[in-house]
Design a protein around this motif. Structure first.
Motif, PDB file in Angstrom:
ATOM      1  N   MET A  64      -8.233   1.026   4.310  1.00  0.00           N
ATOM      2  CA  MET A  64      -9.260   1.642   3.476  1.00  0.00           C
ATOM      3  C   MET A  64     -10.608   1.016   3.811  1.00  0.00           C
ATOM      4  N   ASP A  65     -11.615   1.364   3.047  1.00  0.00           N
ATOM      5  CA  ASP A  65     -12.927   0.768   3.172  1.00  0.00           C
ATOM      6  C   ASP A  65     -12.767  -0.763   3.153  1.00  0.00           C
ATOM      7  N   PRO A  66     -13.537  -1.501   3.967  1.00  0.00           N
ATOM      8  CA  PRO A  66     -13.376  -2.966   4.012  1.00  0.00           C
ATOM      9  C   PRO A  66     -13.446  -3.651   2.644  1.00  0.00           C
ATOM     10  N   ALA A  67     -14.264  -3.131   1.745  1.00  0.00           N
ATOM     11  CA  ALA A  67     -14.361  -3.735   0.411  1.00  0.00           C
ATOM     12  C   ALA A  67     -13.163  -3.387  -0.459  1.00  0.00           C
ATOM     13  N   GLY A  68     -12.404  -2.381  -0.062  1.00  0.00           N
ATOM     14  CA  GLY A  68     -11.225  -1.979  -0.814  1.00  0.00           C
ATOM     15  C   GLY A  68     -11.535  -0.935  -1.870  1.00  0.00           C
ATOM     16  N   SER A  69     -10.542  -0.689  -2.700  1.00  0.00           N
ATOM     17  CA  SER A  69     -10.653   0.337  -3.723  1.00  0.00           C
ATOM     18  C   SER A  69      -9.928  -0.092  -4.984  1.00  0.00           C
ATOM     19  N   THR A  84      -3.016  -5.239  -1.059  1.00  0.00           N
ATOM     20  CA  THR A  84      -4.312  -5.894  -1.194  1.00  0.00           C
ATOM     21  C   THR A  84      -4.804  -6.446   0.142  1.00  0.00           C
ATOM     22  N   THR A  85      -3.973  -6.398   1.175  1.00  0.00           N
ATOM     23  CA  THR A  85      -4.352  -6.869   2.507  1.00  0.00           C
ATOM     24  C   THR A  85      -4.687  -5.673   3.393  1.00  0.00           C
ATOM     25  N   ARG A  86      -5.347  -5.920   4.521  1.00  0.00           N
ATOM     26  CA  ARG A  86      -5.727  -4.846   5.441  1.00  0.00           C
ATOM     27  C   ARG A  86      -4.597  -4.456   6.384  1.00  0.00           C
ATOM     28  N   ARG A 112      -6.559  -2.504  -0.204  1.00  0.00           N
ATOM     29  CA  ARG A 112      -7.236  -2.444   1.095  1.00  0.00           C
ATOM     30  C   ARG A 112      -6.464  -1.669   2.148  1.00  0.00           C
ATOM     31  N   SER A 113      -5.209  -1.328   1.869  1.00  0.00           N
ATOM     32  CA  SER A 113      -4.414  -0.544   2.807  1.00  0.00           C
ATOM     33  C   SER A 113      -3.276   0.130   2.072  1.00  0.00           C
ATOM     34  N   TYR A 114      -2.642   1.086   2.772  1.00  0.00           N
ATOM     35  CA  TYR A 114      -1.489   1.769   2.173  1.00  0.00           C
ATOM     36  C   TYR A 114      -0.553   2.245   3.274  1.00  0.00           C
ATOM     37  N   SER A 115       0.694   2.442   2.884  1.00  0.00           N
ATOM     38  CA  SER A 115       1.702   3.020   3.778  1.00  0.00           C
ATOM     39  C   SER A 115       2.545   3.980   2.954  1.00  0.00           C
ATOM     40  N   PHE A 116       3.321   4.787   3.655  1.00  0.00           N
ATOM     41  CA  PHE A 116       4.157   5.779   2.960  1.00  0.00           C
ATOM     42  C   PHE A 116       5.618   5.383   3.017  1.00  0.00           C
ATOM     43  N   VAL A 117       6.347   5.780   1.984  1.00  0.00           N
ATOM     44  CA  VAL A 117       7.779   5.533   1.891  1.00  0.00           C
ATOM     45  C   VAL A 117       8.462   6.734   2.527  1.00  0.00           C
ATOM     46  N   HIS A 118       9.153   6.514   3.637  1.00  0.00           N
ATOM     47  CA  HIS A 118       9.821   7.634   4.326  1.00  0.00           C
ATOM     48  C   HIS A 118      11.114   7.190   4.949  1.00  0.00           C
TER      49      HIS A 118
END
Length: 118
Positions: A64-69, A84-86, A112-118
């Motif tokens: 995500m954006d470097p500052a996070g969301s 919470t990590t990049r 700061r990042s995300y992944s999908f459950v698949h």
């Protein structure tokens, strides 16, 4: 005595064979496409800007954006995990089911990042 097929039968067989080859080529060409999480992922940056990613790949880590969301909306058809990590690692994750949202508490670390459950 030899028997040969009429020209119309030969053309039909040739057409069927050519169609089968084209279908096989199309199928192998499409199989290389990556699967996507159909729908958008939206998140709000610390500057209150909304970032929307349409149908991201289900594979890998998405930064995500470097500052996070602090707020993430999962409007895809696949559940996701927020980090919470990049690099989509570490503790402090959140599971966000399809069509749900997550809003951080004011003192919590931003996503700061995300992944999908698949």
């Amino acid at each position: 005595m030899s028997v040969t097929a009429p020209p119309t039968v030969l053309r039909r067989r040739t057409g069927i064979a050519a169609g089968a080859v084209l279908l096989a080529l199309a199928a192998t060409g499409c199989s290389g496409l990556g699967r996507t999480a159909v729908g958008p992922v939206s998140y709000t940056t610390e500057k209150d800007e909304v970032v929307t990613v349409h149908s991201p790949s289900v594979k890998g880590c998405h930064t995500m954006d470097p500052a996070g969301s602090g707020k993430v909306d999962n409007r895809t058809m696949i559940d996701m995990i927020l980090y919470t990590t990049r690099d989509c690692s570490g503790r402090g994750t959140a599971y966000v089911a399809t069509t749900f949202s997550d809003t951080n508490a004011p003192r919590a670390l931003p996503w700061r990042s995300y992944s999908f459950v698949h």
